[in-house]
Design an enzyme around this catalytic site. Structure first.
Site, short mmCIF file in Angstrom:
data_model
loop_
_atom_site.label_atom_id
_atom_site.label_comp_id
_atom_site.label_asym_id
_atom_site.label_seq_id
_atom_site.Cartn_x
_atom_site.Cartn_y
_atom_site.Cartn_z
N TRP A 83 0.81 -1.22 0.00
CA TRP A 83 0.00 0.00 0.00
C TRP A 83 0.84 1.26 0.00
CZ3 TRP A 83 -4.26 -1.02 -2.07
CH2 TRP A 83 -4.88 -2.24 -1.86
N ASP A 152 -1.29 6.55 6.36
CA ASP A 152 -2.43 5.75 5.92
C ASP A 152 -2.74 4.76 7.04
OD1 ASP A 152 -4.18 3.91 4.83
OD2 ASP A 152 -2.86 3.30 3.18
N LYS A 176 -12.36 -1.49 6.81
CA LYS A 176 -11.74 -2.51 7.66
C LYS A 176 -12.26 -2.42 9.09
CE LYS A 176 -8.72 -3.70 4.39
NZ LYS A 176 -8.82 -2.60 3.44
N1 PLP Z 1 -4.45 1.40 2.30
C1 PLP Z 1 -4.49 0.25 2.99
C2 PLP Z 1 -3.63 0.09 4.21
C3 PLP Z 1 -5.34 -0.79 2.58
O1 PLP Z 1 -5.40 -1.93 3.26
C4 PLP Z 1 -6.14 -0.60 1.43
C5 PLP Z 1 -7.05 -1.65 0.96
O2 PLP Z 1 -7.06 -2.77 1.39
C6 PLP Z 1 -6.04 0.61 0.73
C7 PLP Z 1 -5.19 1.59 1.20
C8 PLP Z 1 -6.84 0.85 -0.49
O3 PLP Z 1 -8.13 1.12 -0.11
P1 PLP Z 1 -9.34 1.17 -1.14
O4 PLP Z 1 -9.55 -0.21 -1.64
O5 PLP Z 1 -10.46 1.72 -0.29
O6 PLP Z 1 -8.95 2.12 -2.22
#
Ligand code: PLP
Length: 345
Positions: A83, A152, A176
């Site tokens: 990520w 994040d 989550k």
């Molecule tokens: N950041 C983290 C830590 C994630 O676990 C995720 C998705 O699993 C994301 C960003 C991306 O999120 P989204 O699918 O809502 O764009």
């Protein structure tokens, strides 16, 4: 919530139907924001906003709004998993990205802070607090020597206390730990929000959304409503301190078995940064015995334990232990792992 799906608070309409400018929905927005402020003790000089576009939307929004904070238009990134790697790639479209540590061959650790070289003049320092795919979680707040810190927290939001005042910005997709997909929370220090690049899409513009209380355009009304219910649940269950106690307990149950399995189960992640939210492990041998792993997953599924398959990019098993997973759920998995070990050792 199900009862209220068709008739919110006796209004005769569902949150799905009501106007986002109605007084009922305004109350929902205010309640959600106030609960977040209370649960995380968010200081008054921070804005709390709700965006569409998920966590990934914020991979773009962060550089679009913040990389122009300083003339050089550069940002420092810690890349410790899928990520943060995706976020860094996205930021490269809008400025210069420096990865501040030696590149990692595998995402199984956090490089020692003494090896980081932060860039003087960078607009912010970015990291992903919990790498969901690889199970790498920061148990400390990175020291940035005054630079704006961005994190994040999509997959460990409200799973533990956090000192918001140490951050310039925190964001989290809701799905989550705080509800369902459709909305991402952004908590940002007020003085950082009026530096957007001219090409920043208006729906991602922090200043525009701040001025409009996240109602510049129609927000993800129902997802925000669900979030308010989850936040209430967290509050009624003892807040983030209680969540942390439970999450420590749940994750220890799984890690303890991995550690005492004589390498039948293996977790590749450094002990110091093993995630309390996502526990990745292999079964049978270090690289994983895929036949055995399939058997493990099939057996788990028969017991009603689903979604244990590791992310497609890493394989193996991944136990996600978000706030909604109970101690009993974690215990059931731990028991199953013990049994499976006994049968196959
Ligand atoms: N950041 C983290 C830590 C994630 O676990 C995720 C998705 O699993 C994301 C960003 C991306 O999120 P989204 O699918 O809502 O764009």
């Amino acid at each position: 919530a199900q009862k209220e799906l068709l008739d919110y608070n006796g209004s005769g309409v569902s949150v799905l139907e009501m106007s986002h400018r109605s007084s009922d929905f305004t109350k929902i927005m205010n309640t959600t924001e106030n609960l977040l402020r209370e649960l995380l003790s968010i200081p008054d000089n921070y804005k709390v906003m709700f965006f569409q576009g998920g966590g990934t939307g914020q991979f773009s929004a962060v550089p679009l709004n913040l990389i122009g904070l300083k003339e050089d238009r550069c940002a420092d990134y810690l890349v410790t998993g899928t990520w943060s790697s995706n976020a860094a790639k996205e930021a490269e479209k809008y400025g210069k990205v420096n990865v501040v540590h030696p590149k990692l061959d595998t995402y199984t650790k956090i490089p020692d802070p003494s090896s980081w070289s932060l860039t003087p003049g960078s607009s912010y320092v970015y990291y992903c607090c919990n790498e969901t795919v690889h199970g790498v979680e920061y148990n400390f707040i990175p020291e940035t020597h005054g630079a704006v810190l961005v994190s994040d927290m999509s997959s460990n939001f409200l799973s533990r206390p956090v000192d918001v005042s140490k951050f310039g910005l925190i964001f989290a997709g809701a799905q989550k730990n705080v509800g369902c997909a459709g909305v991402a929370v952004v908590i940002v220090r007020e003085d950082l929000i009026d530096h957007a690049l001219t090409e920043c899409p208006i729906v991602l513009n922090y200043q525009v959304q701040a001025q409009n209380n996240s109602l510049y355009n129609t927000p993800a009304c129902f997802s925000i409503y669900i979030m308010s219910l989850v936040l209430e649940w967290i509050k009624n269950n003892g807040g983030v301190d209680a969540m942390e106690t439970l999450n420590k307990k749940k994750s220890s149950m799984i890690y303890d078995i991995i550690n005492s399995s004589n390498h039948f189960y293996t977790c590749p992640v450094d002990v110091a940064c093993r995630s309390r939210m996502n526990v990745p492990f292999r079964v049978g041998k270090k690289q994983g015995d895929e036949t055995l792993e399939k058997e493990f997953l099939d057996g788990a599924s028969k017991l009603g334990m689903i979604s244990l398959k590791g992310h497609r990019s890493v394989g193996g098993i991944r136990a996600s232990l978000y706030n909604a997973v109970t101690v009993e759920d974690a215990q059931a998995l731990a028991n199953y792992m013990k049994e499976f070990l006994k049968e196959h050792q």
